[in-house]
Write a protein that holds these residues in place. Sequence first.
Motif, PDB file in Angstrom:
ATOM      1  N   SER A  13      43.388  43.663  36.534  1.00  0.00           N
ATOM      2  CA  SER A  13      42.881  45.025  36.353  1.00  0.00           C
ATOM      3  C   SER A  13      42.964  45.811  37.657  1.00  0.00           C
ATOM      4  O   SER A  13      43.061  45.245  38.746  1.00  0.00           O
ATOM      5  CB  SER A  13      41.424  44.969  35.880  1.00  0.00           C
ATOM      6  OG  SER A  13      40.588  44.481  36.909  1.00  0.00           O
ATOM      7  N   TRP A  14      42.908  47.130  37.528  1.00  0.00           N
ATOM      8  CA  TRP A  14      42.897  47.987  38.707  1.00  0.00           C
ATOM      9  C   TRP A  14      41.619  47.796  39.510  1.00  0.00           C
ATOM     10  O   TRP A  14      41.603  47.945  40.728  1.00  0.00           O
ATOM     11  CB  TRP A  14      43.046  49.452  38.301  1.00  0.00           C
ATOM     12  CG  TRP A  14      44.474  49.804  38.042  1.00  0.00           C
ATOM     13  CD1 TRP A  14      45.055  50.000  36.832  1.00  0.00           C
ATOM     14  CD2 TRP A  14      45.498  49.988  39.026  1.00  0.00           C
ATOM     15  NE1 TRP A  14      46.380  50.279  36.991  1.00  0.00           N
ATOM     16  CE2 TRP A  14      46.681  50.286  38.333  1.00  0.00           C
ATOM     17  CE3 TRP A  14      45.528  49.910  40.406  1.00  0.00           C
ATOM     18  CZ2 TRP A  14      47.877  50.516  38.980  1.00  0.00           C
ATOM     19  CZ3 TRP A  14      46.724  50.148  41.059  1.00  0.00           C
ATOM     20  CH2 TRP A  14      47.884  50.451  40.349  1.00  0.00           C
ATOM     21  N   LYS A  15      40.542  47.473  38.810  1.00  0.00           N
ATOM     22  CA  LYS A  15      39.268  47.229  39.484  1.00  0.00           C
ATOM     23  C   LYS A  15      39.427  46.114  40.521  1.00  0.00           C
ATOM     24  O   LYS A  15      38.977  46.233  41.662  1.00  0.00           O
ATOM     25  CB  LYS A  15      38.205  46.862  38.440  1.00  0.00           C
ATOM     26  CG  LYS A  15      36.816  46.713  38.971  1.00  0.00           C
ATOM     27  CD  LYS A  15      35.854  46.418  37.815  1.00  0.00           C
ATOM     28  CE  LYS A  15      34.444  46.238  38.323  1.00  0.00           C
ATOM     29  NZ  LYS A  15      33.515  45.930  37.232  1.00  0.00           N
ATOM     30  N   ILE A  70      41.625  47.318  43.524  1.00  0.00           N
ATOM     31  CA  ILE A  70      40.906  48.241  44.415  1.00  0.00           C
ATOM     32  C   ILE A  70      39.859  47.483  45.236  1.00  0.00           C
ATOM     33  O   ILE A  70      39.781  47.653  46.466  1.00  0.00           O
ATOM     34  CB  ILE A  70      40.275  49.392  43.599  1.00  0.00           C
ATOM     35  CG1 ILE A  70      41.392  50.282  43.037  1.00  0.00           C
ATOM     36  CG2 ILE A  70      39.306  50.194  44.449  1.00  0.00           C
ATOM     37  CD1 ILE A  70      40.927  51.290  42.014  1.00  0.00           C
TER      38      ILE A  70
END
Length: 189
Positions: free
Chosen positions: A62-64, A67
């Motif tokens: 995921s992008w979470k 990041i």
Amino acid sequence: MKNKKYVLDLLKSENEQLHKMHEIIEKAITEETLITNTIQETDEERTYGEKLSDRVAQFGGSWKFIIIFGVILMIWIFYNTEIMRNKSFDPYPYILLNLILSCIAAIQAPIIMMSQNRKEVKDRKRAINDYMINLKSEIEIRNLHEKVDLSVIDQYKHLCDIQQKQLELLEDLNRKVKMLSKPSNPSKI
């Protein structure tokens, strides 16, 4: 009167045949619905390890995750380069950071692969179910085509019979008209 009764019987049998055909089609549609209802995806009970691997794979992809991981790397590098300067626990080229990243990758990769393998098995089962439904649909379509073809042939036969009887009736009428139109006494003409 005999011919009229025969034509009416033909029409009645044709109506009965259409009604039977309608019932057969409804039954086929009902059977198809039943097949799709019986082949449902079963979500089997997963072990704790499988649930954990699914969560890790979901979070790791995921992008979470990207990041958060990027922020942690930036903080690590900034802390060891700027804040701690000469007293840093992991000075440049950040060997400890490379070791931690390698360990995370070594642990995360097999966990994600376990999750993907389970999903591949599910996809394979889903594909088999889709194949079975498609095969059943193809068989039903072929059966319906055969039934429609037989019905058309039967209807054509009935129409030919009806037309033949109509021709016979017309010939009878024609003969009767000729007989009535003949002069009763030919010598007077």
